[in-house]
Design a protein around this motif. Structure first.
Motif, PDB file in Angstrom:
ATOM      1  N   ARG A   1      35.597   9.967  32.226  1.00  0.00           N
ATOM      2  CA  ARG A   1      34.733   8.781  32.170  1.00  0.00           C
ATOM      3  C   ARG A   1      34.103   8.442  33.517  1.00  0.00           C
ATOM      4  O   ARG A   1      33.447   7.418  33.655  1.00  0.00           O
ATOM      5  CB  ARG A   1      35.530   7.591  31.633  1.00  0.00           C
ATOM      6  N   GLY A   2      34.317   9.299  34.500  1.00  0.00           N
ATOM      7  CA  GLY A   2      33.639   9.122  35.772  1.00  0.00           C
ATOM      8  C   GLY A   2      34.374   8.286  36.789  1.00  0.00           C
ATOM      9  O   GLY A   2      33.782   7.845  37.778  1.00  0.00           O
ATOM     10  N   TYR A   3      35.687   8.087  36.597  1.00  0.00           N
ATOM     11  CA  TYR A   3      36.451   7.230  37.501  1.00  0.00           C
ATOM     12  C   TYR A   3      37.197   8.013  38.587  1.00  0.00           C
ATOM     13  O   TYR A   3      37.988   7.444  39.328  1.00  0.00           O
ATOM     14  CB  TYR A   3      37.486   6.413  36.716  1.00  0.00           C
ATOM     15  N   GLY A   4      36.960   9.314  38.692  1.00  0.00           N
ATOM     16  CA  GLY A   4      37.760  10.158  39.577  1.00  0.00           C
ATOM     17  C   GLY A   4      37.732   9.747  41.035  1.00  0.00           C
ATOM     18  O   GLY A   4      38.730   9.911  41.745  1.00  0.00           O
ATOM     19  N   ASN A   5      36.604   9.220  41.510  1.00  0.00           N
ATOM     20  CA  ASN A   5      36.494   8.822  42.913  1.00  0.00           C
ATOM     21  C   ASN A   5      36.876   7.366  43.151  1.00  0.00           C
ATOM     22  O   ASN A   5      36.828   6.896  44.291  1.00  0.00           O
ATOM     23  CB  ASN A   5      35.068   9.070  43.419  1.00  0.00           C
ATOM     24  N   GLU A   6      37.241   6.659  42.090  1.00  0.00           N
ATOM     25  CA  GLU A   6      37.726   5.295  42.249  1.00  0.00           C
ATOM     26  C   GLU A   6      39.223   5.327  42.569  1.00  0.00           C
ATOM     27  O   GLU A   6      39.853   6.381  42.622  1.00  0.00           O
ATOM     28  CB  GLU A   6      37.459   4.489  40.974  1.00  0.00           C
ATOM     29  N   ASN A   7      39.805   4.157  42.807  1.00  0.00           N
ATOM     30  CA  ASN A   7      41.238   4.110  43.088  1.00  0.00           C
ATOM     31  C   ASN A   7      42.030   4.611  41.879  1.00  0.00           C
ATOM     32  O   ASN A   7      41.563   4.519  40.736  1.00  0.00           O
ATOM     33  CB  ASN A   7      41.658   2.678  43.428  1.00  0.00           C
ATOM     34  N   ALA A   8      43.219   5.116  42.154  1.00  0.00           N
ATOM     35  CA  ALA A   8      44.060   5.617  41.060  1.00  0.00           C
ATOM     36  C   ALA A   8      44.306   4.549  39.997  1.00  0.00           C
ATOM     37  O   ALA A   8      44.498   4.865  38.819  1.00  0.00           O
ATOM     38  CB  ALA A   8      45.386   6.119  41.623  1.00  0.00           C
ATOM     39  N   SER A   9      44.282   3.295  40.400  1.00  0.00           N
ATOM     40  CA  SER A   9      44.496   2.194  39.447  1.00  0.00           C
ATOM     41  C   SER A   9      43.409   2.104  38.389  1.00  0.00           C
ATOM     42  O   SER A   9      43.564   1.386  37.396  1.00  0.00           O
ATOM     43  CB  SER A   9      44.586   0.868  40.198  1.00  0.00           C
ATOM     44  N   ALA A  10      42.304   2.840  38.556  1.00  0.00           N
ATOM     45  CA  ALA A  10      41.237   2.827  37.548  1.00  0.00           C
ATOM     46  C   ALA A  10      41.700   3.388  36.219  1.00  0.00           C
ATOM     47  O   ALA A  10      41.020   3.193  35.201  1.00  0.00           O
ATOM     48  CB  ALA A  10      40.019   3.590  38.052  1.00  0.00           C
ATOM     49  N   LEU A  11      42.863   4.036  36.181  1.00  0.00           N
ATOM     50  CA  LEU A  11      43.402   4.455  34.885  1.00  0.00           C
ATOM     51  C   LEU A  11      43.640   3.241  33.991  1.00  0.00           C
ATOM     52  O   LEU A  11      43.646   3.353  32.754  1.00  0.00           O
ATOM     53  CB  LEU A  11      44.673   5.279  35.037  1.00  0.00           C
ATOM     54  N   ILE A  12      43.828   2.067  34.598  1.00  0.00           N
ATOM     55  CA  ILE A  12      44.035   0.833  33.828  1.00  0.00           C
ATOM     56  C   ILE A  12      42.791   0.512  33.007  1.00  0.00           C
ATOM     57  O   ILE A  12      42.893  -0.024  31.889  1.00  0.00           O
ATOM     58  CB  ILE A  12      44.411  -0.323  34.773  1.00  0.00           C
ATOM     59  N   LYS A  13      41.620   0.860  33.510  1.00  0.00           N
ATOM     60  CA  LYS A  13      40.398   0.610  32.747  1.00  0.00           C
ATOM     61  C   LYS A  13      40.392   1.412  31.457  1.00  0.00           C
ATOM     62  O   LYS A  13      39.923   0.931  30.415  1.00  0.00           O
ATOM     63  CB  LYS A  13      39.173   0.934  33.600  1.00  0.00           C
ATOM     64  N   VAL A  14      40.906   2.620  31.508  1.00  0.00           N
ATOM     65  CA  VAL A  14      40.966   3.454  30.301  1.00  0.00           C
ATOM     66  C   VAL A  14      41.891   2.822  29.264  1.00  0.00           C
ATOM     67  O   VAL A  14      41.563   2.755  28.069  1.00  0.00           O
ATOM     68  CB  VAL A  14      41.447   4.870  30.652  1.00  0.00           C
ATOM     69  N   ILE A  15      43.043   2.345  29.717  1.00  0.00           N
ATOM     70  CA  ILE A  15      44.005   1.723  28.803  1.00  0.00           C
ATOM     71  C   ILE A  15      43.375   0.517  28.116  1.00  0.00           C
ATOM     72  O   ILE A  15      43.494   0.331  26.890  1.00  0.00           O
ATOM     73  CB  ILE A  15      45.277   1.327  29.567  1.00  0.00           C
ATOM     74  N   ALA A  16      42.682  -0.315  28.885  1.00  0.00           N
ATOM     75  CA  ALA A  16      42.048  -1.506  28.326  1.00  0.00           C
ATOM     76  C   ALA A  16      40.907  -1.143  27.383  1.00  0.00           C
ATOM     77  O   ALA A  16      40.767  -1.736  26.293  1.00  0.00           O
ATOM     78  CB  ALA A  16      41.547  -2.396  29.452  1.00  0.00           C
ATOM     79  N   GLU A  17      40.105  -0.168  27.771  1.00  0.00           N
ATOM     80  CA  GLU A  17      38.978   0.237  26.933  1.00  0.00           C
ATOM     81  C   GLU A  17      39.453   0.748  25.583  1.00  0.00           C
ATOM     82  O   GLU A  17      38.843   0.471  24.536  1.00  0.00           O
ATOM     83  CB  GLU A  17      38.156   1.300  27.657  1.00  0.00           C
ATOM     84  N   ARG A  18      40.530   1.516  25.586  1.00  0.00           N
ATOM     85  CA  ARG A  18      41.057   2.049  24.329  1.00  0.00           C
ATOM     86  C   ARG A  18      41.503   0.936  23.390  1.00  0.00           C
ATOM     87  O   ARG A  18      41.445   1.081  22.164  1.00  0.00           O
ATOM     88  CB  ARG A  18      42.228   2.990  24.614  1.00  0.00           C
ATOM     89  N   ALA A  19      41.968  -0.160  23.979  1.00  0.00           N
ATOM     90  CA  ALA A  19      42.446  -1.286  23.172  1.00  0.00           C
ATOM     91  C   ALA A  19      41.332  -2.275  22.841  1.00  0.00           C
ATOM     92  O   ALA A  19      41.584  -3.280  22.157  1.00  0.00           O
ATOM     93  CB  ALA A  19      43.560  -2.011  23.921  1.00  0.00           C
ATOM     94  N   GLY A  20      40.134  -2.010  23.327  1.00  0.00           N
ATOM     95  CA  GLY A  20      39.031  -2.951  23.095  1.00  0.00           C
ATOM     96  C   GLY A  20      39.190  -4.250  23.856  1.00  0.00           C
ATOM     97  O   GLY A  20      38.690  -5.287  23.436  1.00  0.00           O
ATOM     98  N   VAL A  21      39.884  -4.187  24.991  1.00  0.00           N
ATOM     99  CA  VAL A  21      40.173  -5.368  25.792  1.00  0.00           C
ATOM    100  C   VAL A  21      39.293  -5.348  27.034  1.00  0.00           C
ATOM    101  O   VAL A  21      39.123  -4.306  27.677  1.00  0.00           O
ATOM    102  CB  VAL A  21      41.655  -5.395  26.205  1.00  0.00           C
ATOM    103  N   GLU A  22      38.722  -6.506  27.383  1.00  0.00           N
ATOM    104  CA  GLU A  22      37.909  -6.615  28.575  1.00  0.00           C
ATOM    105  C   GLU A  22      38.728  -7.170  29.726  1.00  0.00           C
ATOM    106  O   GLU A  22      39.311  -8.246  29.613  1.00  0.00           O
ATOM    107  CB  GLU A  22      36.702  -7.533  28.300  1.00  0.00           C
ATOM    108  N   LEU A  23      38.764  -6.417  30.798  1.00  0.00           N
ATOM    109  CA  LEU A  23      39.398  -6.880  32.031  1.00  0.00           C
ATOM    110  C   LEU A  23      38.328  -7.398  32.980  1.00  0.00           C
ATOM    111  O   LEU A  23      37.143  -7.107  32.798  1.00  0.00           O
ATOM    112  CB  LEU A  23      40.169  -5.728  32.677  1.00  0.00           C
ATOM    113  N   PRO A  24      38.710  -8.168  34.002  1.00  0.00           N
ATOM    114  CA  PRO A  24      37.714  -8.680  34.952  1.00  0.00           C
ATOM    115  C   PRO A  24      36.944  -7.543  35.611  1.00  0.00           C
ATOM    116  O   PRO A  24      37.472  -6.445  35.833  1.00  0.00           O
ATOM    117  CB  PRO A  24      38.568  -9.441  35.974  1.00  0.00           C
ATOM    118  N   THR A  25      35.689  -7.792  35.951  1.00  0.00           N
ATOM    119  CA  THR A  25      34.876  -6.839  36.672  1.00  0.00           C
ATOM    120  C   THR A  25      34.425  -7.463  37.992  1.00  0.00           C
ATOM    121  O   THR A  25      34.408  -8.682  38.143  1.00  0.00           O
ATOM    122  CB  THR A  25      33.633  -6.447  35.857  1.00  0.00           C
ATOM    123  N   ALA A  26      34.098  -6.600  38.923  1.00  0.00           N
ATOM    124  CA  ALA A  26      33.698  -7.081  40.252  1.00  0.00           C
ATOM    125  C   ALA A  26      32.387  -7.850  40.191  1.00  0.00           C
ATOM    126  O   ALA A  26      31.512  -7.552  39.375  1.00  0.00           O
ATOM    127  CB  ALA A  26      33.561  -5.894  41.186  1.00  0.00           C
TER     128      ALA A  26
END
Length: 294
Positions: free
Chosen positions: A269-294
């Protein structure tokens, strides 16, 4: 004062070099892209690995992966060929156990004292001299370079014979990866259940399951900050190294199976150069949950 060659000026290396200079050591640096050294104060910039390591008391290198270590250590003109037998060599990289064992054997054959000494911590700890270093090799060799390693770290831990540091690094990174996956699951569940994430993290920070990783990453997730301190694609590399070690010793690691799959999706999904914590975005996206954005 110790004369040191430091090879590799990536995210971690630059901070470490600054602390070595501040501690009063004589530091020569080499980097594949020499412009990375242009704004470093108090160092000598070498034009080659052989030039950098010549006559040094200690050679340190912190490189991204096995391929980089292969090129710096084993290639013609590399560390193995160029370093003197009075110099202590320490590899601070996170690499495969197989390659670390090859280094240990190759330097021993040449009569060069060697330590595998990977570090825990990321960009902030490297800059602050607050890393945690796990070391494999002879205790007497570690004693020779302990003041140098202490300039980089909060603590230094001798794990045993050569290769022990590399193995401990993968054990520790398993715990880091599992905590990131758990935090992502927890924040996603909390958001889906209608909880205020700031209040959730208030509870997490004081309970018996609190963790510095939960505190630091949780605060960043609240503001949608995934700027890289440790890149996600490097965590995927480490997850695969953990799997290789687990397979070799016959110890299944099902938590790492799950994290690796999440990391693969995050890279896709293009998050490879972001912080390792970006895996959390995948977890939220799969659940249809919106997390805060910058």
């Amino acid at each position: 004062m110790t004369s040191i060659a430091f090879l590799g000026l990536g995210t971690m290396g630059r901070g470490m070099v600054g602390n070595l200079v501040q501690a009063g050591h004589d530091v020569t640096v080499w980097n594949r892209n020499p412009e990375r050294a242009a704004d470093l104060d108090g160092v000598t910039v070498a034009g080659s690995i052989a030039e950098a390591v010549a006559g040094r008391d200690v050679v340190l290198y912190c490189l991204a992966d096995d391929a980089a270590v292969e090129a710096v250590v084993f290639a013609p003109g590399g560390v193995l060929e160029s370093v003197g037998t009075d110099t202590v060599v320490a590899d601070l990289s996170t690499i495969s156990v197989g390659l670390s064992d090859r280094e240990t054997a190759a330097f021993a054959e040449r009569g060069v004292p060697f330590l595998d000494a990977p570090v825990f911590g990321s960009k902030g700890e490297a800059a602050a001299g607050g890393l945690w270093i796990v070391v494999g090799g002879e205790a007497a060799v570690l004693d020779r370079v302990r003041p140098v390693l202490e300039a980089l770290s909060e603590t230094v831990h001798h794990l045993g014979a050569g290769g022990s540091g590399a193995r401990m690094k993968l054990v520790g990174n398993l715990l880091v990866a599992a905590q990131l996956q758990a935090l992502g699951d927890a924040l996603t569940l909390a958001r889906a259940a209608g909880l205020d994430l700031a209040r959730v993290l208030d509870v997490v920070s004081v309970t018996d399951f609190r963790s510095p990783i939960f505190d630091g990453v949780g605060a960043s997730v609240l503001v949608g900050d995934y700027s890289p301190s440790f890149a996600l694609d490097l965590m995927l590399k480490d997850a695969r190294l953990i799997q290789d070690l687990a397979s070799t010793v016959g110890a299944p690691v099902p938590a790492t199976d799950l994290v690796e799959e999440t990391l693969v999706t995050a890279v896709e999904r293009g998050y490879g150069n972001e912080n390792a914590s970006a895996l959390i975005k995948v977890i939220a996206e799969r659940a249809g949950v919106e997390l805060p954005t910058a």
